[in-house]
Design a protein around this motif. Structure first.
Motif, PDB file in Angstrom:
ATOM      1  N   VAL B  79      -5.017  -0.826  -3.222  1.00 57.00           N
ATOM      2  CA  VAL B  79      -5.999   0.027  -3.962  1.00 57.00           C
ATOM      3  C   VAL B  79      -5.083   0.811  -4.889  1.00 57.00           C
ATOM      4  CG1 VAL B  79      -7.820   1.811  -3.553  1.00 57.00           C
ATOM      5  CG2 VAL B  79      -7.293   0.179  -1.718  1.00 57.00           C
ATOM      6  N   GLN B  80      -5.651   0.715  -6.073  1.00 63.80           N
ATOM      7  CA  GLN B  80      -5.009   1.211  -7.291  1.00 63.80           C
ATOM      8  C   GLN B  80      -5.830   1.438  -8.366  1.00 63.80           C
ATOM      9  OE1 GLN B  80      -2.152  -1.389  -9.175  1.00 63.80           O
ATOM     10  NE2 GLN B  80      -0.865   0.372  -9.724  1.00 63.80           N
ATOM     11  N   PRO B  81      -6.068   2.851  -8.846  1.00 65.88           N
ATOM     12  CA  PRO B  81      -5.665   3.921  -8.140  1.00 65.88           C
ATOM     13  C   PRO B  81      -6.650   4.292  -7.171  1.00 65.88           C
ATOM     14  CG  PRO B  81      -6.816   4.412 -10.226  1.00 65.88           C
ATOM     15  CD  PRO B  81      -6.822   3.111 -10.165  1.00 65.88           C
ATOM     16  N   ALA B  82      -6.315   5.162  -6.108  1.00 65.95           N
ATOM     17  CA  ALA B  82      -7.107   5.271  -5.154  1.00 65.95           C
ATOM     18  C   ALA B  82      -8.068   6.609  -5.426  1.00 65.95           C
ATOM     19  CB  ALA B  82      -6.382   5.567  -3.693  1.00 65.95           C
ATOM     20  N   GLU B  83      -9.467   6.579  -4.987  1.00 63.33           N
ATOM     21  CA  GLU B  83     -10.281   7.555  -5.028  1.00 63.33           C
ATOM     22  C   GLU B  83     -10.461   8.085  -3.799  1.00 63.33           C
ATOM     23  OE1 GLU B  83     -10.942   8.883  -7.779  1.00 63.33           O
ATOM     24  OE2 GLU B  83     -10.235   7.172  -9.286  1.00 63.33           O
ATOM     25  N   LEU B  84     -11.342   9.315  -3.801  1.00 61.28           N
ATOM     26  CA  LEU B  84     -11.808   9.758  -2.390  1.00 61.28           C
ATOM     27  C   LEU B  84     -12.592   9.039  -1.477  1.00 61.28           C
ATOM     28  CD1 LEU B  84     -12.218  13.594  -3.648  1.00 61.28           C
ATOM     29  CD2 LEU B  84     -10.257  12.755  -2.578  1.00 61.28           C
ATOM     30  N   GLU B  85     -13.473   8.342  -2.382  1.00 59.50           N
ATOM     31  CA  GLU B  85     -14.353   7.679  -1.600  1.00 59.50           C
ATOM     32  C   GLU B  85     -13.947   6.210  -0.825  1.00 59.50           C
ATOM     33  OE1 GLU B  85     -14.633   8.079  -4.879  1.00 59.50           O
ATOM     34  OE2 GLU B  85     -15.028   6.449  -5.891  1.00 59.50           O
ATOM     35  N   ASP B  86     -12.539   6.139  -1.287  1.00 58.64           N
ATOM     36  CA  ASP B  86     -12.059   4.894  -0.494  1.00 58.64           C
ATOM     37  C   ASP B  86     -11.555   5.277   0.924  1.00 58.64           C
ATOM     38  OD1 ASP B  86     -10.328   4.204  -3.710  1.00 58.64           O
ATOM     39  OD2 ASP B  86     -12.182   3.661  -3.110  1.00 58.64           O
ATOM     40  N   SER B  87     -11.414   6.374   1.416  1.00 56.02           N
ATOM     41  CA  SER B  87     -11.202   6.728   2.716  1.00 56.02           C
ATOM     42  C   SER B  87     -12.055   6.313   3.532  1.00 56.02           C
ATOM     43  CB  SER B  87     -11.391   8.336   2.713  1.00 56.02           C
ATOM     44  OG  SER B  87     -10.434   9.156   1.972  1.00 56.02           O
ATOM     45  N   GLY B  88     -11.538   5.518   4.597  1.00 55.80           N
ATOM     46  CA  GLY B  88     -12.172   4.981   5.710  1.00 55.80           C
ATOM     47  C   GLY B  88     -11.184   4.048   6.733  1.00 55.80           C
ATOM     48  N   VAL B  89     -11.678   3.240   7.450  1.00 46.83           N
ATOM     49  CA  VAL B  89     -10.672   2.533   8.276  1.00 46.83           C
ATOM     50  C   VAL B  89     -11.115   1.154   7.901  1.00 46.83           C
ATOM     51  CG1 VAL B  89     -10.432   1.460  10.587  1.00 46.83           C
ATOM     52  CG2 VAL B  89     -11.101   4.022  10.267  1.00 46.83           C
ATOM     53  N   TYR B  90     -10.023   0.305   7.528  1.00 54.79           N
ATOM     54  CA  TYR B  90      -9.969  -0.902   6.755  1.00 54.79           C
ATOM     55  C   TYR B  90      -9.419  -1.851   8.104  1.00 54.79           C
ATOM     56  CZ  TYR B  90     -10.490   1.035   2.174  1.00 54.79           C
ATOM     57  OH  TYR B  90     -10.939   1.721   1.155  1.00 54.79           O
ATOM     58  N   PHE B  91     -10.239  -2.918   8.413  1.00 54.37           N
ATOM     59  CA  PHE B  91     -10.207  -3.647   9.593  1.00 54.37           C
ATOM     60  C   PHE B  91      -9.862  -5.156   8.986  1.00 54.37           C
ATOM     61  CE2 PHE B  91     -11.241  -1.380  13.039  1.00 54.37           C
ATOM     62  CZ  PHE B  91     -12.197  -0.595  12.735  1.00 54.37           C
ATOM     63  N   CYS B  92      -9.239  -5.915   9.491  1.00 54.17           N
ATOM     64  CA  CYS B  92      -8.645  -7.276   8.988  1.00 54.17           C
ATOM     65  C   CYS B  92      -9.172  -8.105  10.339  1.00 54.17           C
ATOM     66  CB  CYS B  92      -7.216  -7.407   8.810  1.00 54.17           C
ATOM     67  SG  CYS B  92      -6.709  -8.923   8.624  1.00 54.17           S
TER      68      CYS B  92
END
Lengths: 116, 116
Positions: B79-92
């Motif tokens: 993620v580049q550049p990260a923004e506030l709304e990118d917060s969360g849990v990323y599952f694979c």
């Protein structure tokens, strides 16, 4: 469009109570799969059950049972005689069956708290 | 047999920074999926690899997200550049066979990303 709705955000019960988690889905596909996953405090998603759209038989696995009703587009999950270890977030999910569309469409989850 | 692993388990970065998440699927699994859960919402599909190829990237939110799967083994999500709304849990998640109408998806524990 495909959609899964879990209207219950959080449920609290006392141990040994029975609890039912509701799941309603929308899809235009005639063939699809439905799932339930459990997310314990450790964070990973644990597969519980998969149901093919052609199989409307209810299923029982120990204290867990699932009621699939195509007529109401519902796939509800019941835990009988709940235990503290059942405390988790439970997700209902839907997927298509073709090679290109097996991504899972999840509901928002239901947090179940079982108190001793 | 080892399950799906993800690294790091938590990441806290500032807005504008870059973060790279890694997923190691179950050995031998052709399919690899990325999902994301923003707090309180549903788990949403991001993309699907079959071996090293992107099969479905319809869920990628924008071009700040770049996923790769080197040699069909592990995968990274940058993620580049990260923004506030990118917060969360990323599952694979991974599943075994390509070209089969259904495979059970095995999930990792997720990476919790917080963008400040």
């Amino acid at each position: 469009a495909q959609k899964v709705t879990q209207a219950q955000t959080e449920i609290s019960v006392v141990e040994k109570e029975d609890v039912t988690l509701d799941c309603v889905y929308e899809t235009r596909d005639t063939t699809y799969y439905l799932f339930w996953y459990k997310q314990p405090p450790s964070g990973e998603l644990v597969f519980l059950i998969r149901r093919n759209s052609f199989d409307e038989q209810n299923e029982i696995s120990g204290r867990y049972s699932w009621n699939f009703q195509k007529s109401t587009s519902s796939f509800n999950f019941t835990i009988t005689a709940s235990q503290v270890v059942d405390s988790a977030v439970y997700f209902c999910a839907l997927s298509g069956v073709s090679y290109n569309t097996d991504k899972l469409i999840f509901g928002t989850g239901t947090r179940l708290q079982v108190f001793p | 047999e080892a399950g799906v692993t993800q690294f790091p388990s938590h990441s806290v970065i500032e807005k504008g920074q870059t973060v790279t998440l890694r997923c190691d699927p179950i050995s031998g699994h052709d399919n690899l999926y990325w999902y994301r859960r923003v707090m309180g919402k549903e788990i949403k599909f991001l993309l699907h690899f079959v071996k090293e190829s992107k099969q479905d990237e319809s869920g990628m939110p924008n071009n700040r997200f770049l996923a790769e799967r080197t040699g069909g083994t592990y995968s990274t999500l940058k993620v580049q550049p990260a923004e506030l709304e990118d917060s969360g849990v990323y599952f694979c998640a991974s599943s075994q066979f390509a070209g089969v109408s259904y495979n059970e998806q095995f999930f990792g524990p997720g990476t919790r990303l917080t963008v400040l």
